[in-house]
Design a protein around this motif. Structure first.
Motif, short mmCIF file in Angstrom:
data_model
loop_
_atom_site.label_atom_id
_atom_site.label_comp_id
_atom_site.label_asym_id
_atom_site.label_seq_id
_atom_site.Cartn_x
_atom_site.Cartn_y
_atom_site.Cartn_z
N SER A 83 0.96 -1.29 -0.03
CA SER A 83 -0.02 -0.01 0.10
C SER A 83 0.74 1.30 0.02
O SER A 83 2.07 1.21 0.38
CB SER A 83 -0.96 0.10 1.05
OG SER A 83 -0.04 -0.11 2.21
N ARG A 84 0.30 2.42 -0.46
CA ARG A 84 1.11 3.66 -0.64
C ARG A 84 1.76 4.06 0.87
O ARG A 84 2.86 4.44 0.87
CB ARG A 84 0.08 4.72 -1.01
CG ARG A 84 -0.45 4.51 -2.42
CD ARG A 84 0.62 4.87 -3.35
NE ARG A 84 1.06 6.31 -3.27
CZ ARG A 84 0.68 7.46 -3.82
NH1 ARG A 84 -0.33 7.37 -4.69
NH2 ARG A 84 1.21 8.53 -3.64
N LEU A 85 1.11 3.70 1.95
CA LEU A 85 1.72 4.15 3.17
C LEU A 85 2.77 3.16 3.80
O LEU A 85 3.40 3.67 4.75
CB LEU A 85 0.58 4.42 4.23
CG LEU A 85 -0.27 5.62 3.82
CD1 LEU A 85 -1.55 5.63 4.95
CD2 LEU A 85 0.71 6.91 4.32
N VAL A 86 2.88 2.15 3.24
CA VAL A 86 3.94 1.19 3.72
C VAL A 86 5.08 1.31 2.69
O VAL A 86 6.06 1.95 3.16
CB VAL A 86 3.26 -0.07 3.77
CG1 VAL A 86 4.44 -1.22 4.01
CG2 VAL A 86 2.12 -0.26 4.52
N SER A 87 5.15 0.68 1.76
CA SER A 87 6.16 0.83 0.73
C SER A 87 5.93 1.02 -0.53
O SER A 87 6.92 0.58 -1.49
CB SER A 87 7.33 -0.20 1.09
OG SER A 87 6.82 -1.30 0.68
N GLY A 88 4.61 1.07 -0.97
CA GLY A 88 4.15 1.20 -2.23
C GLY A 88 3.93 2.54 -3.05
O GLY A 88 3.81 2.65 -4.35
N HIS A 93 4.56 7.30 -8.77
CA HIS A 93 3.38 7.47 -8.48
C HIS A 93 3.21 9.13 -7.94
O HIS A 93 2.47 9.71 -8.31
CB HIS A 93 3.04 6.84 -7.08
CG HIS A 93 2.67 5.31 -7.17
ND1 HIS A 93 3.80 4.46 -7.11
CD2 HIS A 93 1.84 4.66 -7.89
CE1 HIS A 93 3.53 3.20 -7.41
NE2 HIS A 93 1.94 3.41 -7.92
N GLU A 94 4.42 9.57 -7.32
CA GLU A 94 4.33 11.00 -6.95
C GLU A 94 4.58 11.84 -8.01
O GLU A 94 3.85 12.90 -8.09
CB GLU A 94 5.40 11.23 -5.63
CG GLU A 94 4.86 10.64 -4.55
CD GLU A 94 6.02 11.13 -3.40
OE1 GLU A 94 7.14 11.49 -3.54
OE2 GLU A 94 5.75 11.06 -2.33
N THR A 275 -3.40 -1.90 -2.06
CA THR A 275 -2.08 -1.94 -2.90
C THR A 275 -1.89 -0.97 -3.93
O THR A 275 -2.99 -0.59 -4.62
CB THR A 275 -1.72 -3.45 -3.46
OG1 THR A 275 -1.62 -4.40 -2.50
CG2 THR A 275 -0.26 -3.57 -4.13
N ALA A 276 -0.84 -0.29 -4.03
CA ALA A 276 -0.81 0.89 -4.94
C ALA A 276 -1.00 0.58 -6.50
O ALA A 276 -0.60 -0.97 -6.67
CB ALA A 276 0.58 1.56 -4.92
N LEU A 277 -1.19 1.22 -7.44
CA LEU A 277 -1.38 0.85 -9.01
C LEU A 277 -0.15 0.29 -9.34
O LEU A 277 1.04 0.89 -8.88
CB LEU A 277 -1.87 2.14 -9.62
CG LEU A 277 -3.39 2.30 -9.28
CD1 LEU A 277 -3.46 3.71 -10.23
CD2 LEU A 277 -4.00 1.46 -10.21
N PRO A 278 0.05 -0.62 -10.10
CA PRO A 278 1.36 -1.42 -10.59
C PRO A 278 1.96 -0.36 -11.69
O PRO A 278 1.44 0.50 -12.14
CB PRO A 278 0.72 -2.76 -11.27
CG PRO A 278 -0.65 -2.36 -11.78
CD PRO A 278 -1.11 -1.54 -10.53
#
Length: 393
Positions: A83-88, A93-94, A275-278
């Motif tokens: 996920s974005r807040l973990v390590s995704g 993305h930014e 989970t963040a977009l691939p």
């Protein structure tokens, strides 16, 4: 021990529901297709011209999109892995969020995995049991699901009737809600018509409400450089865009203020716990934003063809809603008749899916025709001739 639940009847509700839908000609089934190019598909071994896709600019098959997707795949791998807040949160993305915010003239942007996910999870993060939500009667199901999950009180105003909305607002401000949210689409997915964005902003500011606009079907084909009807507009608290339509890819985003972005990063479950977009998807989206501002010629052609098809259908006697987008709903009304028309078109080389309740209101079953800038004039003329033949039966 007696129990109403036993092995023989615990799934009876499924059988009953499916049978009822079958009886009412509302049973849905999955039908696999193979996309040959932006506007043709293979279904059951037969080549069809696709008039049901939301790929308004044909970008899903564009070489620049595919190349960028492959490049990001090779550099970053197949998944974002967290996920974005973990390590995704990867640098891509930014960078994409910064790019989107700049192109849309907004302070900040935030990626989501789908438009449905965004609507169903952002709305409950904005309002609660002490709040009121006012929405257009014909908003997308994802907005309704978000409202239900929020447990807020809610009322629907008549479709695109902002005088009715103001009447509801005048009553609401006297009733002690902790906040009021106005939420609607800018282009309606099943009707093809538009909201009056300027008037919505004015009403929101006048009555001090939150304003949430779903711009999914405008992004890419409307507004300044195709950035949608909410781009460069102040007074909108959240604007939603999606990448699975004119952008030709997958996923969603919002544009908003920096403060709202921070709030959602901390409080929105649909962002926090997924989970963040691939990377390959991020690559294709990035390429789409490089191309979209330069496609004015394609947008002009598309809207010309929309007008051409609408006028011809009206002249043939079909009931066509007053669309101002590539979505042209042909209202048949009866579900069985709508299916027959869809089957006739498919048997003659046209994919035009029947849309039935509960997706649309009762007695408004329709063929939802959708145009792409990649449809050639001969494609459209062929569709018109088939509909002429059918209408004369």
């Amino acid at each position: 021990m007696n129990s109403d639940i036993n092995q023989s009847n615990k799934l009876e509700f499924i059988k009953k529901e499916l049978q009822e839908r079958k009886t009412n000609n509302n049973l849905r089934q999955l039908n696999a297709i193979y996309p040959k190019d932006a506007v043709t598909v293979i279904k059951n071994g037969k080549r069809l011209i696709n008039f049901s896709s939301n790929d308004y600019l044909g970008l899903s098959k564009h070489p620049q999109m595919i190349t960028a997707s492959q490049d990001y795949l090779n550099r970053y791998g197949t998944g974002s892995t967290a996920s974005r807040l973990v390590s995704g949160t990867y640098d891509i993305h930014e960078k994409l969020e910064e790019k989107i915010a700049k192109l849309c003239g907004k302070e900040a942007a935030l990626l989501f995995n789908t438009g449905f996910q965004a609507n169903t999870t952002i709305i409950p993060t904005l309002v609660n049991q002490k709040s009121l939500v006012l929405c257009d009667r014909l908003v997308h199901n994802s907005i309704l699901q978000g409202i239900f999950l929020s447990q807020a009180q809610w009322k629907r105003y008549k479709h695109n009737d902002l005088s009715h909305l103001e009447t509801l607002l005048k009553k609401a401000i006297l009733q002690g809600y902790n906040r009021i949210l106005i939420v609607t689409e800018t282009v309606f997915s099943m009707e093809g018509d538009r909201s009056d964005v300027d008037r919505l902003i004015q009403l929101s500011q006048q009555y001090n409400t939150l304003l949430y606009l779903d711009d999914a079907h405008a992004l890419g084909i409307m507004g300044n450089k195709g950035m949608g009807l909410t781009a460069y507009q102040s007074g909108i608290d959240i604007s939603l865009g999606t990448f699975g339509k004119a952008m030709g890819s997958f996923g969603a985003f919002i544009t908003t203020s920096k403060g709202m972005r921070d709030y959602l990063i901390n409080c929105c479950p649909g962002f926090i716990y997924t989970t963040a977009l691939p990377p390959a998807v991020i690559g294709s989206i990035d390429a789409a934003f490089d191309m979209i501002p330069n496609l004015d010629k394609e947008r002009d052609y598309l809207l010309q063809q929309v007008s051409y098809l609408q006028n011809n259908l009206i002249n043939l006697g079909y009931q066509v809603l007053n669309s101002s987008s590539p979505i042209i709903p042909v209202i048949i009304g009866n579900e069985e008749k709508t299916l027959k028309l869809s089957n006739f078109l498919e048997n003659n080389g046209i994919l035009a899916t029947a849309i039935r309740p509960p997706t649309v209101p009762k007695n408004t079953a329709r063929i939802r025709l959708v145009l792409s800038s990649q449809h050639q004039p001969e494609h459209i003329d062929y569709l018109i001739n088939l509909l002429k033949q059918y209408h004369e039966f």
